[in-house]
Design an enzyme around this catalytic site. Structure first.
Site, PDB file in Angstrom:
ATOM      1  N   TYR A 151       0.835  -1.204   0.000  1.00  0.00           N
ATOM      2  CA  TYR A 151       0.000   0.000   0.000  1.00  0.00           C
ATOM      3  C   TYR A 151       0.877   1.264   0.000  1.00  0.00           C
ATOM      4  O   TYR A 151       0.726   2.131  -0.861  1.00  0.00           O
ATOM      5  CB  TYR A 151      -0.894  -0.035   1.234  1.00  0.00           C
ATOM      6  CG  TYR A 151      -1.902   1.095   1.328  1.00  0.00           C
ATOM      7  CD1 TYR A 151      -3.043   1.113   0.528  1.00  0.00           C
ATOM      8  CD2 TYR A 151      -1.729   2.125   2.246  1.00  0.00           C
ATOM      9  CE1 TYR A 151      -3.981   2.141   0.644  1.00  0.00           C
ATOM     10  CE2 TYR A 151      -2.666   3.149   2.368  1.00  0.00           C
ATOM     11  CZ  TYR A 151      -3.791   3.158   1.566  1.00  0.00           C
ATOM     12  OH  TYR A 151      -4.717   4.166   1.683  1.00  0.00           O
ATOM     13  N   ASN A 196     -14.413  -0.857  13.382  1.00  0.00           N
ATOM     14  CA  ASN A 196     -14.259  -1.996  14.313  1.00  0.00           C
ATOM     15  C   ASN A 196     -14.797  -1.644  15.699  1.00  0.00           C
ATOM     16  O   ASN A 196     -15.618  -2.370  16.255  1.00  0.00           O
ATOM     17  CB  ASN A 196     -12.778  -2.373  14.463  1.00  0.00           C
ATOM     18  CG  ASN A 196     -12.354  -3.434  13.465  1.00  0.00           C
ATOM     19  OD1 ASN A 196     -13.077  -3.742  12.526  1.00  0.00           O
ATOM     20  ND2 ASN A 196     -11.167  -3.977  13.650  1.00  0.00           N
ATOM     21  N   GLN A 215      -0.468   4.249  20.569  1.00  0.00           N
ATOM     22  CA  GLN A 215      -0.238   4.804  19.231  1.00  0.00           C
ATOM     23  C   GLN A 215      -1.337   5.829  18.918  1.00  0.00           C
ATOM     24  O   GLN A 215      -2.455   5.692  19.405  1.00  0.00           O
ATOM     25  CB  GLN A 215      -0.172   3.697  18.159  1.00  0.00           C
ATOM     26  CG  GLN A 215      -1.467   2.994  17.820  1.00  0.00           C
ATOM     27  CD  GLN A 215      -1.744   1.777  18.691  1.00  0.00           C
ATOM     28  OE1 GLN A 215      -1.429   1.771  19.866  1.00  0.00           O
ATOM     29  NE2 GLN A 215      -2.384   0.755  18.117  1.00  0.00           N
ATOM     30  N   ARG A 217      -3.600   8.488  16.201  1.00  0.00           N
ATOM     31  CA  ARG A 217      -4.098   8.816  14.866  1.00  0.00           C
ATOM     32  C   ARG A 217      -4.902  10.108  14.998  1.00  0.00           C
ATOM     33  O   ARG A 217      -5.345  10.467  16.093  1.00  0.00           O
ATOM     34  CB  ARG A 217      -5.018   7.713  14.311  1.00  0.00           C
ATOM     35  CG  ARG A 217      -4.355   6.374  14.019  1.00  0.00           C
ATOM     36  CD  ARG A 217      -3.335   6.434  12.899  1.00  0.00           C
ATOM     37  NE  ARG A 217      -2.815   5.108  12.560  1.00  0.00           N
ATOM     38  CZ  ARG A 217      -1.771   4.520  13.153  1.00  0.00           C
ATOM     39  NH1 ARG A 217      -1.131   5.139  14.133  1.00  0.00           N
ATOM     40  NH2 ARG A 217      -1.368   3.321  12.772  1.00  0.00           N
ATOM     41  N   PRO A 280       2.260   2.355  12.410  1.00  0.00           N
ATOM     42  CA  PRO A 280       2.859   3.652  12.765  1.00  0.00           C
ATOM     43  C   PRO A 280       2.511   4.066  14.201  1.00  0.00           C
ATOM     44  O   PRO A 280       1.373   3.910  14.638  1.00  0.00           O
ATOM     45  CB  PRO A 280       2.242   4.620  11.746  1.00  0.00           C
ATOM     46  CG  PRO A 280       1.881   3.749  10.582  1.00  0.00           C
ATOM     47  CD  PRO A 280       1.453   2.441  11.183  1.00  0.00           C
TER      48      PRO A 280
HETATM   49  P1  NAD Z   1     -12.824   1.852   0.318  1.00  0.00           P
HETATM   50  O1  NAD Z   1     -12.146   0.535   0.436  1.00  0.00           O
HETATM   51  O2  NAD Z   1     -14.148   2.022   0.982  1.00  0.00           O
HETATM   52  O3  NAD Z   1     -12.989   2.272  -1.213  1.00  0.00           O
HETATM   53  C1  NAD Z   1     -12.078   1.884  -2.216  1.00  0.00           C
HETATM   54  C2  NAD Z   1     -12.878   1.532  -3.463  1.00  0.00           C
HETATM   55  O4  NAD Z   1     -11.983   1.160  -4.516  1.00  0.00           O
HETATM   56  C3  NAD Z   1     -13.808   0.341  -3.240  1.00  0.00           C
HETATM   57  O5  NAD Z   1     -15.109   0.647  -3.722  1.00  0.00           O
HETATM   58  C4  NAD Z   1     -13.164  -0.793  -4.041  1.00  0.00           C
HETATM   59  O6  NAD Z   1     -14.089  -1.757  -4.506  1.00  0.00           O
HETATM   60  C5  NAD Z   1     -12.491   0.000  -5.154  1.00  0.00           C
HETATM   61  N1  NAD Z   1     -11.382  -0.719  -5.782  1.00  0.00           N
HETATM   62  C6  NAD Z   1     -10.350  -1.362  -5.168  1.00  0.00           C
HETATM   63  N2  NAD Z   1      -9.523  -1.888  -6.082  1.00  0.00           N
HETATM   64  C7  NAD Z   1     -10.025  -1.559  -7.302  1.00  0.00           C
HETATM   65  C8  NAD Z   1      -9.623  -1.821  -8.639  1.00  0.00           C
HETATM   66  N3  NAD Z   1      -8.515  -2.521  -8.919  1.00  0.00           N
HETATM   67  N4  NAD Z   1     -10.392  -1.342  -9.650  1.00  0.00           N
HETATM   68  C9  NAD Z   1     -11.534  -0.648  -9.400  1.00  0.00           C
HETATM   69  N5  NAD Z   1     -11.962  -0.381  -8.157  1.00  0.00           N
HETATM   70  C10 NAD Z   1     -11.202  -0.817  -7.118  1.00  0.00           C
HETATM   71  O7  NAD Z   1     -11.786   2.947   0.889  1.00  0.00           O
HETATM   72  P2  NAD Z   1     -11.952   4.514   1.102  1.00  0.00           P
HETATM   73  O8  NAD Z   1     -11.710   4.801   2.534  1.00  0.00           O
HETATM   74  O9  NAD Z   1     -13.172   5.034   0.437  1.00  0.00           O
HETATM   75  O10 NAD Z   1     -10.656   5.039   0.316  1.00  0.00           O
HETATM   76  C11 NAD Z   1     -10.740   5.644  -0.966  1.00  0.00           C
HETATM   77  C12 NAD Z   1      -9.369   6.114  -1.388  1.00  0.00           C
HETATM   78  O11 NAD Z   1      -8.842   7.045  -0.435  1.00  0.00           O
HETATM   79  C13 NAD Z   1      -8.339   4.985  -1.502  1.00  0.00           C
HETATM   80  O12 NAD Z   1      -7.518   5.232  -2.618  1.00  0.00           O
HETATM   81  C14 NAD Z   1      -7.533   5.111  -0.231  1.00  0.00           C
HETATM   82  O13 NAD Z   1      -6.219   4.653  -0.396  1.00  0.00           O
HETATM   83  C15 NAD Z   1      -7.569   6.625   0.011  1.00  0.00           C
HETATM   84  N6  NAD Z   1      -7.385   6.925   1.438  1.00  0.00           N
HETATM   85  C16 NAD Z   1      -8.404   6.758   2.325  1.00  0.00           C
HETATM   86  C17 NAD Z   1      -8.182   7.033   3.667  1.00  0.00           C
HETATM   87  C18 NAD Z   1      -9.257   6.889   4.711  1.00  0.00           C
HETATM   88  O14 NAD Z   1      -8.971   7.081   5.893  1.00  0.00           O
HETATM   89  N7  NAD Z   1     -10.504   6.605   4.371  1.00  0.00           N
HETATM   90  C19 NAD Z   1      -6.911   7.472   4.102  1.00  0.00           C
HETATM   91  C20 NAD Z   1      -5.909   7.599   3.153  1.00  0.00           C
HETATM   92  C21 NAD Z   1      -6.140   7.350   1.816  1.00  0.00           C
HETATM   93  N1  UDP Z   2      -6.417  -0.734  15.606  1.00  0.00           N
HETATM   94  C1  UDP Z   2      -6.799  -1.295  16.829  1.00  0.00           C
HETATM   95  N2  UDP Z   2      -7.875  -2.148  16.838  1.00  0.00           N
HETATM   96  C2  UDP Z   2      -8.585  -2.463  15.717  1.00  0.00           C
HETATM   97  C3  UDP Z   2      -8.186  -1.888  14.479  1.00  0.00           C
HETATM   98  C4  UDP Z   2      -7.095  -1.039  14.456  1.00  0.00           C
HETATM   99  O1  UDP Z   2      -6.205  -1.033  17.858  1.00  0.00           O
HETATM  100  O2  UDP Z   2      -9.549  -3.238  15.841  1.00  0.00           O
HETATM  101  C5  UDP Z   2      -5.285   0.197  15.586  1.00  0.00           C
HETATM  102  C6  UDP Z   2      -4.202  -0.128  14.556  1.00  0.00           C
HETATM  103  O3  UDP Z   2      -3.251  -1.019  15.095  1.00  0.00           O
HETATM  104  C7  UDP Z   2      -3.640   1.257  14.283  1.00  0.00           C
HETATM  105  C8  UDP Z   2      -4.836   2.186  14.448  1.00  0.00           C
HETATM  106  O4  UDP Z   2      -5.790   1.457  15.210  1.00  0.00           O
HETATM  107  O5  UDP Z   2      -2.671   1.583  15.265  1.00  0.00           O
HETATM  108  C9  UDP Z   2      -5.466   2.616  13.126  1.00  0.00           C
HETATM  109  O6  UDP Z   2      -5.701   1.449  12.365  1.00  0.00           O
HETATM  110  P1  UDP Z   2      -6.469   1.464  10.980  1.00  0.00           P
HETATM  111  O7  UDP Z   2      -6.460   0.057  10.495  1.00  0.00           O
HETATM  112  O8  UDP Z   2      -7.771   2.144  11.128  1.00  0.00           O
HETATM  113  O9  UDP Z   2      -5.602   2.392  10.030  1.00  0.00           O
HETATM  114  P2  UDP Z   2      -4.059   2.747   9.837  1.00  0.00           P
HETATM  115  O10 UDP Z   2      -3.960   4.162  10.261  1.00  0.00           O
HETATM  116  O11 UDP Z   2      -3.207   1.861  10.708  1.00  0.00           O
HETATM  117  O12 UDP Z   2      -3.824   2.515   8.401  1.00  0.00           O
END
Ligand code: NAD
Ligand code: UDP
Length: 327
Positions: A151, A196, A215, A217, A280
């Site tokens: 990722y 969760n 940790q 966030r 992290p």
């Molecule tokens: P999500 O998993 O709910 O949405 C991701 C979507 O992408 C899903 O609908 C999935 O089916 C689709 N997808 C995955 N692989 C695919 C592929 N190969 N082709 C077409 N579709 C595909 O996650 P989200 O939280 O909505 O995240 C959306 C974007 O934002 C992602 O790129 C993620 O990396 C980025 N992002 C989200 C967060 C967050 O906290 N929500 C943080 C950092 C980055």
């Molecule tokens: N985490 C936790 N319990 C859970 C899920 C996540 O303690 O059931 C912790 C995880 O280890 C991390 C933080 O919560 O330190 C955020 O996790 P998440 O998977 O939401 O996203 P990340 O920021 O790690 O990508």
């Protein structure tokens, strides 16, 4: 701008059936755009888009962005990629392909159409940061061979591609580094911490804290984030980012668990589980650049956003319960 012969702007959203993508689509349609949603439904849910079926401004294509896509649009938001560690580690090779080949395919499409393209990047490009809070100038501390690397490095490579297309082809690009965002429409078994904890609290199950919960966030409510996306896309072409988008209020994971327990009134107890590899230790965005260039600042405090999220999952659970009872 809209394509010749069309009144409305036509916007492509990849990953549009997911948590963030579906909210983005709602905002685009509300403001009068047409939306083409492309998603392979790996982590997305069709029900996130149910309310749009029959809307002439909305179209859905089931497609994997690792394969080329030939469509005609005016703007692209590239969000396709699983965001939860559980899901992106399930098939890590596909995760890297989604970020890298997905970026190549969407950038190629943008180049052919000469259109603006947005990339959903992530705070994970900073890895386990040694600089706190994180500014955009920080290059990060990422393990290239760990379980999160598919990722983190995939998203880093996607950023490289966006900036090379900018330099080599003069493409208008917009790169947002998103910090942990939560809210309604997260998948209930998504595996991320907020969904969760809320689901566990509502079911009265143990709240699973990984490690000692010290940790940190910084949690952003989805509506603030989507507002940041739209503002970034509307900046002049010479502003590319990368720009941090997230809520700078930082909490330990234990504090999050305590807030969820208090807000749900749950009797759930905290249960400690081992800390996953490369988790992290701290994360907090410096958002000076977003404040200055986008006039953007999050408005929704964690307890308020959590209340809405809890209400959403509670409603989902009772609707599912009713559906099961009816069978
Ligand atoms: P999500 O998993 O709910 O949405 C991701 C979507 O992408 C899903 O609908 C999935 O089916 C689709 N997808 C995955 N692989 C695919 C592929 N190969 N082709 C077409 N579709 C595909 O996650 P989200 O939280 O909505 O995240 C959306 C974007 O934002 C992602 O790129 C993620 O990396 C980025 N992002 C989200 C967060 C967050 O906290 N929500 C943080 C950092 C980055
Ligand atoms: N985490 C936790 N319990 C859970 C899920 C996540 O303690 O059931 C912790 C995880 O280890 C991390 C933080 O919560 O330190 C955020 O996790 P998440 O998977 O939401 O996203 P990340 O920021 O790690 O990508």
């Amino acid at each position: 701008m809209a394509r010749k012969g069309y009144g409305r702007r036509r916007v492509l959203v990849t990953g549009g059936a997911g948590f963030l993508g579906s909210h983005l689509i709602d905002r685009l349609i509300e403001r009068g755009d047409e939306v083409l949603c492309v998603d392979n439904l790996f982590t997305g849910q069709k029900q996130n888009l149910d309310h749009l079926h029959g809307n002439p401004a909305f179209e859905f294509i089931r497609h994997d962005v690792t394969f080329p896509l030939y469509v005609e649009v005016d703007e692209i938001y590239n969000l396709a990629c699983p965001a939860s560690p559980v899901h992106y580690q399930h098939d890590p090779v596909q995760t890297t392909k989604t970020s890298v080949l997905g970026a190549i395919n969407m950038l190629g499409l943008a180049k052919r159409l000469r259109c603006k393209i947005f990339q959903a990047s992530t705070s994970e490009v900073y890895g386990d940061p040694t600089v706190h809070p994180q500014r955009e100038e920080y290059w990060g501390n990422v393990n290239p061979v760990g379980v999160r690397s598919c990722y983190d490095e995939g998203k880093r490579c996607a950023e490289t591609l966006f900036f090379d297309y900018r330099r080599q082809h003069d493409l208008p690009v917009k790169v947002a580094r998103i910090f942990n965002t939560y809210g309604p429409r997260m998948h209930p078994s998504d595996g991320r911490v907020v969904s969760n904890f809320v689901m566990q609290a509502l079911k009265g199950e143990p709240i699973t804290i990984y490690g000692d919960g010290s940790q940190t966030r910084s949690f952003c409510y989805y509506s603030d984030l989507i507002d940041g996306f739209l503002r970034l896309m509307d900046t002049p072409d010479d502003f590319t980012g990368p720009v941090n988008l997230g809520n700078p209020s930082e909490f330990t994971i234990r504090e999050l668990a305590e807030q969820v327990i208090a807000l749900t009134g749950s009797k759930s107890k905290i249960h400690s589980l081992p800390l996953p590899q490369d988790d992290p230790k701290q994360r907090q965005p410096n958002i000076e650049l977003a404040r200055r260039e986008l006039g953007w600042e999050p408005q929704v405090a964690l307890n308020e956003g959590l209340r809405h999220t809890i209400a959403y999952f509670d409603k989902q659970m009772s609707e599912e319960g009713l559906a099961e009872a009816a069978i």
